[in-house]
Design a protein around this motif. Structure first.
Motif, PDB file in Angstrom:
ATOM      1  N   LEU A  55      -5.733   5.965  -4.813  1.00  0.00           N
ATOM      2  CA  LEU A  55      -4.874   5.427  -4.015  1.00  0.00           C
ATOM      3  C   LEU A  55      -4.750   6.454  -2.419  1.00  0.00           C
ATOM      4  N   GLU A  56      -4.529   7.727  -3.287  1.00  0.00           N
ATOM      5  CA  GLU A  56      -4.484   8.922  -2.380  1.00  0.00           C
ATOM      6  C   GLU A  56      -5.575   9.319  -1.971  1.00  0.00           C
TER       7      GLU A  56
ATOM      8  N   GLY B 234      -6.335  -8.350  -6.037  1.00  0.00           N
ATOM      9  CA  GLY B 234      -5.392  -7.044  -5.732  1.00  0.00           C
ATOM     10  C   GLY B 234      -5.534  -6.405  -6.694  1.00  0.00           C
ATOM     11  N   PHE B 235      -5.645  -5.981  -8.124  1.00  0.00           N
ATOM     12  CA  PHE B 235      -5.080  -5.346  -8.709  1.00  0.00           C
ATOM     13  C   PHE B 235      -6.067  -4.060  -8.999  1.00  0.00           C
ATOM     14  N   ILE B 236      -5.433  -2.578  -9.060  1.00  0.00           N
ATOM     15  CA  ILE B 236      -6.406  -1.050  -9.890  1.00  0.00           C
ATOM     16  C   ILE B 236      -6.171  -0.353 -10.714  1.00  0.00           C
ATOM     17  N   GLU B 237      -7.023  -0.003 -11.215  1.00  0.00           N
ATOM     18  CA  GLU B 237      -6.665   0.463 -12.485  1.00  0.00           C
ATOM     19  C   GLU B 237      -6.525   2.231 -11.798  1.00  0.00           C
ATOM     20  N   ARG B 238      -4.553   2.125 -11.691  1.00  0.00           N
ATOM     21  CA  ARG B 238      -4.361   3.573 -11.343  1.00  0.00           C
ATOM     22  C   ARG B 238      -4.308   4.500 -11.364  1.00  0.00           C
ATOM     23  N   TYR B 239      -4.542   4.542 -12.306  1.00  0.00           N
ATOM     24  CA  TYR B 239      -4.549   6.227 -13.282  1.00  0.00           C
ATOM     25  C   TYR B 239      -5.742   6.339 -13.912  1.00  0.00           C
ATOM     26  N   ARG B 240      -6.629   6.044 -13.475  1.00  0.00           N
ATOM     27  CA  ARG B 240      -8.371   7.234 -14.693  1.00  0.00           C
ATOM     28  C   ARG B 240      -7.885   7.881 -14.767  1.00  0.00           C
ATOM     29  N   ASP B 241      -8.664   8.549 -15.436  1.00  0.00           N
ATOM     30  CA  ASP B 241      -8.738  10.502 -16.534  1.00  0.00           C
ATOM     31  C   ASP B 241      -9.497  10.570 -14.910  1.00  0.00           C
TER      32      ASP B 241
ATOM     33  N   LYS C 188      -9.958  10.586 -11.832  1.00  0.00           N
ATOM     34  CA  LYS C 188      -8.355  10.640 -11.027  1.00  0.00           C
ATOM     35  C   LYS C 188      -7.537  11.489 -11.348  1.00  0.00           C
ATOM     36  N   ALA C 189      -7.024  11.821 -12.714  1.00  0.00           N
ATOM     37  CA  ALA C 189      -6.253  13.002 -12.297  1.00  0.00           C
ATOM     38  C   ALA C 189      -5.859  13.977 -11.047  1.00  0.00           C
ATOM     39  N   GLU C 190      -6.628  14.812 -11.736  1.00  0.00           N
ATOM     40  CA  GLU C 190      -6.601  15.591  -9.859  1.00  0.00           C
ATOM     41  C   GLU C 190      -6.126  15.188  -8.742  1.00  0.00           C
ATOM     42  N   ASN C 191      -5.813  13.882  -8.467  1.00  0.00           N
ATOM     43  CA  ASN C 191      -5.734  13.157  -7.176  1.00  0.00           C
ATOM     44  C   ASN C 191      -4.075  12.838  -7.492  1.00  0.00           C
TER      45      ASN C 191
ATOM     46  N   LEU D 131       1.114  -0.881  -0.023  1.00  0.00           N
ATOM     47  CA  LEU D 131      -0.162   0.340  -0.010  1.00  0.00           C
ATOM     48  C   LEU D 131       0.846   1.393   0.066  1.00  0.00           C
ATOM     49  N   ILE D 132       2.145   1.008  -0.543  1.00  0.00           N
ATOM     50  CA  ILE D 132       2.737   2.479  -0.647  1.00  0.00           C
ATOM     51  C   ILE D 132       2.787   3.542  -1.104  1.00  0.00           C
ATOM     52  N   LEU D 133       2.024   4.670  -1.212  1.00  0.00           N
ATOM     53  CA  LEU D 133       2.105   5.782  -2.164  1.00  0.00           C
ATOM     54  C   LEU D 133       3.801   6.464  -2.667  1.00  0.00           C
TER      55      LEU D 133
END
Length: 324
Positions: free
Chosen positions: A256-257, A216-223, A225-228, A83-85
């Motif tokens: 994740l943020e 256990g995977f996520i789509e990390r960079y959804r458009d 959520k780009a502000e986050n 879970l490291i950011l």
């Protein structure tokens, strides 16, 4: 002697009945006092059993119906775990998130390919990625997926960053990329016949985006959520975080943020986040990292006789995940 008159008998019975009522009422009052006293005492004991950093608690405490004990870990472990950011505000200087780097070519299954021999990935992330690719093939009978990027060193990431600038794409600089953790993977689509292209979640390939949380995977960079996250146009980038966290983030539309910030409401000693998904039950809680002794170590509270994992958040604390 003459017998009592009816009037005298009634007065005597009245006095007796009144005495019995008074006695019963006194007994009830005493019982209530004992119950209240016991409840207060129990509450004091329960409060004393929860650590606040200053009350000299014993090595084992009880919270959330589980028994816990202290565990001392190096403060540097804050940069280890699934879970490291890692982003432009949280640089990464450790290696492989505390796990081992595994050679993808020697560990992969036959349901996907890799761009280059020698590519590596965090061992736990790779194990779950293999399971996901097996699930994709069983459902779609498709082997077109190729891993185009996995673990990347800081020097290699700087090369990627400079190339991206030339092509008007956004990439992280070396030291600020998730790829350095070994937990992230970029996908491409390489049919046996036809032109290759970046991963897009359409047709059969949407299965990966729609089902990645099961592994256990996520789509990390959804458009959206780009502000986050600070990154857009990276739909091919998937990140391993662990099953309950991936599921909760998707169900609650969190990056994740946002998720790591939300977890701070579930600090140890107050309440835990209850997650039930895929016929499994989890409890999650947060512990702020405090090195009060100056020793370079921190104290965590972990469950006794129960499966759990510990992950730093690469910022200010640790996340403990219990599977019940």
């Amino acid at each position: 002697m003459p017998s009592d008159s009816p009037h005298s008998s009634r007065k005597r019975r009245f006095r007796q009945d009144r005495s019995m009522l008074i006695g019963a009422a006194a007994g009830v009052i005493l019982l209530i006092i004992f119950i209240i006293a016991g409840s207060v005492s129990g509450a004091k004991k329960e409060k004393a059993s929860k650590p606040d950093g200053s009350d000299g608690v014993s090595s084992k405490v009880v919270s959330s119906k589980l028994e816990f004990e202290k565990k001392v870990v190096p403060l540097s472990d804050i940069s280890k775990g699934s879970l490291i950011l890692v982003n432009d505000s949280h640089p990464y200087t450790s290696a492989t998130a505390g796990g081992s780097l595994a050679d993808i070519d020697s560990e992969k299954n036959e349901y996907y390919s890799i761009r280059d021999i020698g590519m590596k990935m965090n061992d736990l992330a790779l194990k779950n990625f293999n399971s996901m690719m097996n699930g994709f093939y069983q459902e779609c009978s498709n082997r077109d997926i190729m891993v185009t990027e996995a673990y990347v060193s800081a020097d290699r990431q700087n090369v990627i960053y400079n190339q991206a600038l030339e092509n008007s794409r956004v990439e992280s600089k070396g030291g600020y990329s998730e790829h350095q953790t070994g937990l992230a993977v970029d996908l491409g689509i390489y049919p046996e016949e036809g032109k290759s292209f970046r991963y897009v979640p359409s047709g059969d390939y949407a299965w990966i985006r729609d089902n990645c949380t099961k592994y256990g995977f996520i789509e990390r960079y959804r458009d959206e959520k780009a502000e986050n996250t600070g990154i857009r146009d990276h739909g091919e980038h998937f990140r391993y975080v662990g099953i309950p966290h991936a599921w909760y983030m998707k169900e609650n539309d969190l990056s994740l943020e946002e998720y790591l910030q939300a977890l701070k409401k579930y600090a140890y000693g107050s309440k835990t986040l209850q997650v039930s998904c895929f016929d499994r039950n989890f409890e999650v809680y947060y512990i702020r990292a405090r090195d009060e002794s100056g020793s370079g170590n921190v104290e965590l509270y972990v469950p006794v006789n129960c499966e759990y994992t510990v992950s730093g958040n690469n910022a200010d604390g640790f996340v403990i995940t219990i599977e019940k």
